[in-house]
Design an enzyme around this catalytic site. Structure first.
Site, PDB file in Angstrom:
ATOM      1  N   GLU A   1       9.367  12.562   8.839  1.00 36.19           N
ATOM      2  CA  GLU A   1       9.658  12.620  10.288  1.00 36.19           C
ATOM      3  C   GLU A   1      10.299  11.301  10.657  1.00 36.19           C
ATOM      4  OE1 GLU A   1       9.403  15.119  12.086  1.00 36.19           O
ATOM      5  OE2 GLU A   1       7.909  16.424  11.173  1.00 36.19           O
TER       6      GLU A   1
ATOM      7  N   VAL B   1       0.835  -1.213   0.000  1.00 38.36           N
ATOM      8  CA  VAL B   1       0.000   0.000   0.000  1.00 38.36           C
ATOM      9  C   VAL B   1       0.867   1.261   0.000  1.00 38.36           C
ATOM     10  CG1 VAL B   1      -1.733   1.293   1.309  1.00 38.36           C
ATOM     11  CG2 VAL B   1      -1.883  -1.195   1.168  1.00 38.36           C
TER      12      VAL B   1
ATOM     13  N   CYS C   1      10.363   8.549  19.181  1.00 32.96           N
ATOM     14  CA  CYS C   1      11.395   9.163  18.346  1.00 32.96           C
ATOM     15  C   CYS C   1      12.111  10.283  19.095  1.00 32.96           C
ATOM     16  CB  CYS C   1      10.760   9.706  17.070  1.00 32.96           C
ATOM     17  SG  CYS C   1       9.392  10.825  17.381  1.00 32.96           S
TER      18      CYS C   1
HETATM   19  P1  NAD Z   1       8.761   2.002   9.503  1.00 29.91           P
HETATM   20  O1  NAD Z   1       9.570   2.962   8.717  1.00 29.91           O
HETATM   21  O2  NAD Z   1       9.097   0.579   9.438  1.00 29.91           O
HETATM   22  O3  NAD Z   1       7.226   2.102   9.072  1.00 29.91           O
HETATM   23  C1  NAD Z   1       6.528   3.329   9.083  1.00 29.91           C
HETATM   24  C2  NAD Z   1       5.371   3.235   8.112  1.00 29.91           C
HETATM   25  O4  NAD Z   1       5.888   3.132   6.789  1.00 29.91           O
HETATM   26  C3  NAD Z   1       4.490   1.999   8.325  1.00 29.91           C
HETATM   27  O5  NAD Z   1       3.144   2.347   8.097  1.00 29.91           O
HETATM   28  C4  NAD Z   1       5.007   1.047   7.257  1.00 29.91           C
HETATM   29  O6  NAD Z   1       4.049   0.090   6.876  1.00 29.91           O
HETATM   30  C5  NAD Z   1       5.304   2.020   6.130  1.00 29.91           C
HETATM   31  N1  NAD Z   1       6.238   1.535   5.117  1.00 29.91           N
HETATM   32  C6  NAD Z   1       7.153   0.535   5.222  1.00 29.91           C
HETATM   33  N2  NAD Z   1       7.787   0.351   4.049  1.00 29.91           N
HETATM   34  C7  NAD Z   1       7.279   1.260   3.174  1.00 29.91           C
HETATM   35  C8  NAD Z   1       7.538   1.580   1.804  1.00 29.91           C
HETATM   36  N3  NAD Z   1       8.442   0.928   1.107  1.00 29.91           N
HETATM   37  N4  NAD Z   1       6.839   2.585   1.237  1.00 29.91           N
HETATM   38  C9  NAD Z   1       5.930   3.280   1.941  1.00 29.91           C
HETATM   39  N5  NAD Z   1       5.625   3.022   3.237  1.00 29.91           N
HETATM   40  C10 NAD Z   1       6.302   2.027   3.853  1.00 29.91           C
HETATM   41  O7  NAD Z   1       8.772   2.547  11.006  1.00 29.91           O
HETATM   42  P2  NAD Z   1       8.093   1.881  12.280  1.00 29.91           P
HETATM   43  O8  NAD Z   1       8.907   0.702  12.674  1.00 29.91           O
HETATM   44  O9  NAD Z   1       6.643   1.714  12.053  1.00 29.91           O
HETATM   45  O10 NAD Z   1       8.263   3.043  13.369  1.00 29.91           O
HETATM   46  C11 NAD Z   1       9.442   3.260  14.090  1.00 29.91           C
HETATM   47  C12 NAD Z   1      10.283   4.350  13.476  1.00 29.91           C
HETATM   48  O11 NAD Z   1       9.511   5.529  13.334  1.00 29.91           O
HETATM   49  C13 NAD Z   1      11.469   4.731  14.335  1.00 29.91           C
HETATM   50  O12 NAD Z   1      12.627   4.853  13.556  1.00 29.91           O
HETATM   51  C14 NAD Z   1      11.081   6.096  14.887  1.00 29.91           C
HETATM   52  O13 NAD Z   1      12.139   6.928  15.224  1.00 29.91           O
HETATM   53  C15 NAD Z   1      10.257   6.655  13.794  1.00 29.91           C
HETATM   54  N6  NAD Z   1       9.380   7.697  14.312  1.00 29.91           N
HETATM   55  C16 NAD Z   1       9.641   9.005  14.005  1.00 29.91           C
HETATM   56  C17 NAD Z   1       8.832  10.014  14.521  1.00 29.91           C
HETATM   57  C18 NAD Z   1       9.059  11.480  14.195  1.00 29.91           C
HETATM   58  O14 NAD Z   1       8.125  12.250  14.342  1.00 29.91           O
HETATM   59  N7  NAD Z   1      10.226  11.893  13.768  1.00 29.91           N
HETATM   60  C19 NAD Z   1       7.775   9.677  15.351  1.00 29.91           C
HETATM   61  C20 NAD Z   1       7.557   8.347  15.647  1.00 29.91           C
HETATM   62  C21 NAD Z   1       8.355   7.362  15.116  1.00 29.91           C
END
Ligand code: NAD
Length: 481
Positions: free
Chosen positions: A253, A214, A287
């Site tokens: 982010e 997605v 984060c």
């Molecule tokens: P992730 O990057 O694995 O996933 C984030 C989202 O991206 C999910 O919905 C995932 O399904 C989607 N995703 C994965 N692959 C994708 C692709 N190829 N194309 C488009 N979307 C894709 O992160 P996570 O494990 O869900 O969350 C943890 C991370 O998020 C940590 O690194 C944390 O620091 C970061 N985070 C940052 C903030 C901020 O505001 N800076 C806030 C919260 C979390």
């Protein structure tokens, strides 16, 4: 550890929210939802495929033809309705977050209150943001960029969904939303709020599915103009790269490894409880967690003693208990990741002051880890450089203020920083030299009008307030002869 099945309580989700209605999933893949406190399967979600995603994008595109021309007052009215709908369901939003994700209830409630309030904050910012400016024979209008793809992580899913939707609506954009697939139950409650707010059809579409299915479709689809993403650095980079093919506007982010500087004149009675709260918030899966505690060498032994005593006030356990400060990690994968880092810290020569490897006694059923504080950490150790995303704090000693600033900035991240000291002028001087999108002095402070986002690998662009709305706008200048 395998997940356990308890059939009578399993919730089954098979729909996505497209064009104002719940529609059966075209995608057929089914994923288990596992409660992190006891590894029970509590739900099953049918994940969307590319076809579901394209339908959602088409609905958002149709809705944009009218909503893109909405007035400030029409958008403000929708934001107020969203606020009311979310404010009415704080308990349900909180309960869903605690159950599916395992964060401590007190933290979840605060986040869900913020999720409701962010709509009013966006309304206020919208009123303050001039959408038209003119001088001489030139007029500049800020136009909504188009269909926005909003992609969120699991660690405060409903808050991120609300923050992104609020800014998109304020800007006049329609949205296709991909929540974390690990937050499917929470997303149902969130969607009930959206439904209660009675939005125009197609303004907000939600497709639950995998990132590489997605998310990837949203990123590559030419009918999506903008991506607002919160998540890991690796996925953020892939979005920037893949989005370039269709010249996507991006707000990213990403992660952090935030420094928390204790200045020489710090009041440890205040600063140690605050610093532990900053490090352990959201069970360390935050984060903005302040995971590098920079301590003047002259205060190091006092700091160690204070941490050893104060950590007892941060109990790990049942997240529904209001006294619990640290809940389980979200998944087995996250549990393993935290264990790997704790082991690595020990192997690289850091000293465990409290915590360590393994599960806390009596909490063997879930993905619980021991809140862990390392001392004798050098800033080039893996535990000081990489985002662990768990309740692990590294204490790093420094000689003088310049060295503290140098260590604080010696990181590939720049999301948040913290400074603690009794001389506020000095704390401000230090804060002004830190390379981070936000620097908090003497505590954990938030302001929904202040920009939120990171320097360096912590991302691109800003959210919240007028900054967040501008990220969904495109200036158009009309010049008359
Ligand atoms: P992730 O990057 O694995 O996933 C984030 C989202 O991206 C999910 O919905 C995932 O399904 C989607 N995703 C994965 N692959 C994708 C692709 N190829 N194309 C488009 N979307 C894709 O992160 P996570 O494990 O869900 O969350 C943890 C991370 O998020 C940590 O690194 C944390 O620091 C970061 N985070 C940052 C903030 C901020 O505001 N800076 C806030 C919260 C979390």
């Amino acid at each position: 550890m395998k997940a356990l099945i308890k059939k009578d309580t399993i919730k089954t989700l098979t729909t996505h929210y497209i064009d104002g209605v719940f529609v059966e999933s075209h995608g057929r893949e089914v994923m288990d939802i596992i409660r992190p406190t006891d590894r029970q399967i509590i739900g099953r979600v049918t994940l969307a495929d590319e076809e579901d995603t394209r339908r959602a994008i088409a609905a958002a595109k149709r809705a944009f033809t009218s909503f893109g021309g909405s007035t400030k007052e029409e958008r403000a009215e929708i934001l107020r309705r969203l606020h009311e709908a979310f404010a009415a369901r704080i308990d349900d939003l909180t309960d869903a977050m605690v159950e599916e994700y395992g964060a401590p209830a007190v933290f979840c409630r605060a986040m869900m209150e913020s999720a409701a309030n962010i709509f009013l904050s966006a309304e206020k910012a919208l009123h303050e943001l001039p959408l038209t400016r003119s001088w001489g024979k030139t007029t500049v209008t800020l136009e909504p960029v188009g269909v926005a793809g909003l992609i969120t992580p699991w660690n405060a899913n409903s808050f991120f969904l609300s923050a992104k939707l609020a800014s998109a609506v304020a800007a006049g954009c329609t949205a296709v939303i991909k929540p974390s697939e690990l937050s499917s139950l929470q997303t149902q409650v969130w969607l009930a709020c959206v439904q209660a707010a009675n939005l125009p059809n197609g303004l907000c579409n939600v497709v639950i599915g995998r990132g590489d299915v997605v998310g990837a479709e949203i990123v590559r689809n030419p009918d999506v103009a903008k991506i607002s993403f919160t998540g890991s650095v690796a996925v953020g980079k892939s979005i920037m790269r893949d989005g370039a093919a269709t010249m996507k506007r991006v707000t990213l982010e990403l992660g952090g490894k935030s420094p928390n500087i204790l200045l020489e004149d710090v009041d440890l009675d205040k600063a140690i409880p605050t610093s532990l709260a900053i490090a352990l918030m959201n069970s360390g899966q935050a984060c903005v967690a302040g995971t590098r505690l920079l301590v003047p060498k002259t205060r190091l032994s006092a700091v160690k003693e204070a941490i050893s005593e104060t950590i007892l006030n941060f109990p790990v356990g049942d997240p529904t208990n209001p006294k619990t400060a640290v809940g389980p990690m979200v998944t087995q994968k996250q549990y393993d990741r935290v264990q790997t880092y704790i082991r690595k810290g020990i192997e690289e020569g850091a000293e465990v002051l409290v915590g360590g490897e393994g599960r806390p006694r009596g909490l063997e059923a879930g993905y619980f880890v021991k809140p862990t504080v390392f001392v004798n950490v050098k800033n080039d150790m893996t535990i000081a450089r990489e985002e662990i995303f768990g309740p692990v704090l590294s204490v790093i000693a420094y000689d003088n203020e310049d060295e503290a600033i140098r260590i604080a900035n010696d990181t590939s991240f720049g999301l948040h920083a913290y400074v603690n000291g009794t001389d506020v002028a000095r704390a401000r001087r230090v804060a002004s030299q830190l390379l981070a999108g936000r620097v908090a002095i003497n505590g954990l402070v938030d302001d929904q009008q202040a920009p939120f986002g990171g320097f360096k690998n912590s991302g691109v662009g800003r959210e919240f307030g007028t900054y967040g709305i501008e990220a969904f706008l495109e200036p158009r200048a009309i010049l008359e002869s």
